[in-house]
Design a protein around this motif. Sequence first.
Motif, mmCIF file in Angstrom:
data_model
loop_
_atom_site.group_PDB
_atom_site.id
_atom_site.type_symbol
_atom_site.label_atom_id
_atom_site.label_comp_id
_atom_site.label_asym_id
_atom_site.label_seq_id
_atom_site.Cartn_x
_atom_site.Cartn_y
_atom_site.Cartn_z
ATOM 1 N N LEU A 189 -12.361 11.445 -13.172
ATOM 2 C CA LEU A 189 -10.963 11.092 -13.395
ATOM 3 C C LEU A 189 -10.746 10.693 -14.851
ATOM 4 N N SER A 190 -9.601 11.040 -15.376
ATOM 5 C CA SER A 190 -9.239 10.649 -16.735
ATOM 6 C C SER A 190 -7.734 10.406 -16.768
ATOM 7 N N GLN A 191 -7.237 9.991 -17.903
ATOM 8 C CA GLN A 191 -5.803 9.743 -18.032
ATOM 9 C C GLN A 191 -5.055 11.032 -17.702
ATOM 10 N N GLY A 192 -4.056 10.907 -16.824
ATOM 11 C CA GLY A 192 -3.278 12.065 -16.405
ATOM 12 C C GLY A 192 -3.767 12.698 -15.121
ATOM 13 N N SER A 193 -4.939 12.283 -14.633
ATOM 14 C CA SER A 193 -5.447 12.820 -13.366
ATOM 15 C C SER A 193 -4.533 12.382 -12.222
ATOM 16 N N VAL A 194 -4.464 13.199 -11.194
ATOM 17 C CA VAL A 194 -3.654 12.892 -10.019
ATOM 18 C C VAL A 194 -4.570 12.695 -8.823
ATOM 19 N N VAL A 195 -4.361 11.599 -8.101
ATOM 20 C CA VAL A 195 -5.121 11.329 -6.881
ATOM 21 C C VAL A 195 -4.154 11.505 -5.717
ATOM 22 N N GLU A 196 -4.439 12.447 -4.844
ATOM 23 C CA GLU A 196 -3.563 12.711 -3.706
ATOM 24 C C GLU A 196 -3.806 11.667 -2.619
ATOM 25 N N LEU A 197 -2.734 11.047 -2.156
ATOM 26 C CA LEU A 197 -2.816 10.015 -1.121
ATOM 27 C C LEU A 197 -2.548 10.624 0.247
ATOM 28 N N ASP A 198 -2.851 9.858 1.295
ATOM 29 C CA ASP A 198 -2.714 10.355 2.662
ATOM 30 C C ASP A 198 -1.303 10.227 3.231
ATOM 31 N N ARG A 199 -0.345 9.837 2.433
ATOM 32 C CA ARG A 199 1.032 9.705 2.914
ATOM 33 C C ARG A 199 1.958 10.632 2.154
ATOM 34 N N ALA A 200 3.009 11.046 2.843
ATOM 35 C CA ALA A 200 4.004 11.909 2.225
ATOM 36 C C ALA A 200 5.025 11.055 1.470
ATOM 37 N N SER A 201 5.677 11.667 0.530
ATOM 38 C CA SER A 201 6.741 10.995 -0.208
ATOM 39 C C SER A 201 7.841 10.596 0.775
ATOM 40 N N GLY A 202 8.327 9.385 0.653
ATOM 41 C CA GLY A 202 9.386 8.906 1.538
ATOM 42 C C GLY A 202 8.886 8.131 2.748
ATOM 43 N N GLU A 203 7.584 8.177 3.031
ATOM 44 C CA GLU A 203 7.043 7.379 4.143
ATOM 45 C C GLU A 203 7.084 5.904 3.765
ATOM 46 N N PRO A 204 7.203 5.018 4.758
ATOM 47 C CA PRO A 204 7.269 3.584 4.451
ATOM 48 C C PRO A 204 5.979 3.076 3.805
ATOM 49 N N GLU A 243 0.831 -1.198 0.000
ATOM 50 C CA GLU A 243 0.000 0.000 0.000
ATOM 51 C C GLU A 243 0.865 1.247 0.000
ATOM 52 N N LEU A 244 0.674 2.082 -1.012
ATOM 53 C CA LEU A 244 1.376 3.363 -1.091
ATOM 54 C C LEU A 244 0.713 4.395 -0.204
ATOM 55 N N GLY A 245 -0.595 4.346 -0.136
ATOM 56 C CA GLY A 245 -1.377 5.301 0.641
ATOM 57 C C GLY A 245 -2.842 5.115 0.324
ATOM 58 N N ARG A 246 -3.672 5.968 0.900
ATOM 59 C CA ARG A 246 -5.120 5.881 0.714
ATOM 60 C C ARG A 246 -5.696 7.249 0.412
ATOM 61 N N ALA A 247 -6.895 7.213 -0.161
ATOM 62 C CA ALA A 247 -7.624 8.447 -0.415
ATOM 63 C C ALA A 247 -9.117 8.155 -0.329
ATOM 64 N N ARG A 248 -9.876 9.109 0.164
ATOM 65 C CA ARG A 248 -11.346 9.031 0.165
ATOM 66 C C ARG A 248 -11.822 10.037 -0.869
ATOM 67 N N ILE A 249 -12.539 9.518 -1.854
ATOM 68 C CA ILE A 249 -12.962 10.368 -2.954
ATOM 69 C C ILE A 249 -14.449 10.124 -3.212
ATOM 70 N N PRO A 250 -15.243 11.174 -3.323
ATOM 71 C CA PRO A 250 -16.655 10.982 -3.660
ATOM 72 C C PRO A 250 -16.805 10.405 -5.076
ATOM 73 N N VAL A 251 -17.868 9.679 -5.286
ATOM 74 C CA VAL A 251 -18.117 9.046 -6.583
ATOM 75 C C VAL A 251 -18.092 10.088 -7.700
ATOM 76 N N LYS A 252 -18.646 11.255 -7.446
ATOM 77 C CA LYS A 252 -18.661 12.323 -8.459
ATOM 78 C C LYS A 252 -17.250 12.634 -8.950
ATOM 79 N N SER A 253 -16.284 12.711 -8.019
ATOM 80 C CA SER A 253 -14.899 13.002 -8.387
ATOM 81 C C SER A 253 -14.255 11.829 -9.118
ATOM 82 N N ILE A 254 -14.603 10.609 -8.711
ATOM 83 C CA ILE A 254 -14.051 9.428 -9.383
ATOM 84 C C ILE A 254 -14.505 9.387 -10.835
ATOM 85 N N LEU A 255 -15.760 9.735 -11.080
ATOM 86 C CA LEU A 255 -16.284 9.729 -12.444
ATOM 87 C C LEU A 255 -15.625 10.788 -13.324
#
Length: 121
Positions: free
Chosen positions: A63-78, A49-61
């Motif tokens: 999403l397209s190629q190139g979209s970025v989903v922000e995860l709950d962990r910082a870069s470099g975290e285990p 697991e790299l990280g997690r995100a909670r996203i409403p269905v509206k936002s998931i719909l």
Amino acid sequence: MAENSVNALPMEDFSATIDGVENGEIPALPGGKPSLDMLLNVPMRISVELGRARIPVKSILQLSQGSVVELDRASGEPLTIYINGELFAYGEAVLVNQERFGVRLTSIVNRSEQIKNPREP
């Protein structure tokens, strides 16, 4: 008749080894050979697991190629490593070759530590 034939089959009593398994001992087959060999080819699911995100269905719909989903962990975290859905270890991403990634284990979680500090799987 089928029930009688099943009852006629010899059955091993594994109840004596259950206490040993709970204490971390490897049960032995008659003759003293460890029975761990039976488990060596059992497939297990490993998830990283790299990280997690909670996203409403509206936002998931949206999403397209190139979209970025922000995860709950910082870069470099285990990274969190699960085996069959159970927390097993933490690690870091490594580049195996030009096309594949791998995970280097940095710490393995022991059971007592997992009970004291549970993480949401």
